[in-house]
Write a protein that holds these residues in place. Structure first.
Motif, PDB file in Angstrom:
ATOM      1  N   THR A  20       0.847  -1.198   0.000  1.00  0.00           N
ATOM      2  CA  THR A  20       0.000   0.000   0.000  1.00  0.00           C
ATOM      3  C   THR A  20       0.880   1.244   0.000  1.00  0.00           C
ATOM      4  N   TYR A  42       2.317   1.676  -3.400  1.00  0.00           N
ATOM      5  CA  TYR A  42       1.323   2.249  -4.311  1.00  0.00           C
ATOM      6  C   TYR A  42       1.282   3.772  -4.166  1.00  0.00           C
ATOM      7  N   TYR A  83      -0.805  -2.756  -6.633  1.00  0.00           N
ATOM      8  CA  TYR A  83      -2.205  -3.182  -6.547  1.00  0.00           C
ATOM      9  C   TYR A  83      -2.312  -4.703  -6.662  1.00  0.00           C
ATOM     10  N   GLY A 134      -9.298  -2.011  -3.474  1.00  0.00           N
ATOM     11  CA  GLY A 134      -9.433  -0.714  -4.133  1.00  0.00           C
ATOM     12  C   GLY A 134      -9.799   0.382  -3.154  1.00  0.00           C
ATOM     13  N   LEU A 163      -6.644   1.302  -1.102  1.00  0.00           N
ATOM     14  CA  LEU A 163      -5.659   2.081  -1.846  1.00  0.00           C
ATOM     15  C   LEU A 163      -6.173   3.476  -2.187  1.00  0.00           C
ATOM     16  N   TYR A 194      -8.992  -2.863 -11.562  1.00  0.00           N
ATOM     17  CA  TYR A 194      -7.909  -1.913 -11.342  1.00  0.00           C
ATOM     18  C   TYR A 194      -8.036  -0.630 -12.167  1.00  0.00           C
TER      19      TYR A 194
END
Length: 179
Positions: free
Chosen positions: A13, A16, A49, A62, A65, A108
């Motif tokens: 995470t 990301y 992801y 999702g 993130l 995604y």
């Protein structure tokens, strides 16, 4: 029973957030790089992801993130509550798509499109955005941004970002499986 490795989820995470945020620095090169950075972020963010999704196979990747990135922007002063809301909603919709289709390559790109929320004032508060860009980076840069500050520019970046997200997740999945 599968155990969830929360340390790796936290790590990916963070990766990301760093990856998506770092791509925005390309915006200093040219106005088109600023408007187009979500597409590159979608391509590069797919790696983190994918790894979170493989470790957390249920609803919420999702959302996590999108929420964490939106909170990061809020805390750093780069975003506001609207940006946080857009990114979180994109994350939730991404999770719904994942739940309905069981396909990361469909889910995604929805999350990736949420990053455009960071740039949304370019299309919703155009004069304000122009003035801020002119003050920070000069009139030529701000005028360059205005070339894409219309409905087709927004549609173009949405389409390119979605495509790059799809391509990114497919490439990561293929690379990981070939190992």
């Amino acid at each position: 029973m599968n155990k969830i490795n929360y340390f790796s989820i936290v790590g990916f995470t963070a990766l990301y957030v760093v990856t998506v945020f770092a791509t925005a620095f390309l915006g200093y090169l040219h106005p088109f790089c600023w408007v187009g950075f979500p597409a590159l972020a979608a391509l590069l963010g797919a790696y983190a992801y994918y790894h979170v999704a493989m470790r957390w196979p249920k609803f919420g990747v999702g959302t996590l993130l999108g929420l964490v990135f939106g909170l990061f922007l809020l805390v750093t002063g780069e975003g506001d509550a609207v940006t946080l809301g857009i990114m979180t909603v994109a994350g939730v919709v991404s999770d719904i798509v994942r739940k309905l289709t069981d396909r990361l390559d469909y889910a995604y790109p929805v999350l990736a499109i949420g990053v455009i929320g960071w740039l949304l004032p370019l299309w919703t508060r155009t004069d304000w955005y122009h003035d801020g860009a002119a003050e920070e980076l000069g009139d030529d840069y701000a005028d360059g941004l205005m070339l894409l500050a219309n409905w087709w520019g927004l549609l173009l970046i949405i389409a390119v970002t979605a495509f790059m997200g799809y391509l990114g997740i497919r490439l990561v999945a293929r690379f990981i499986k070939s190992k």
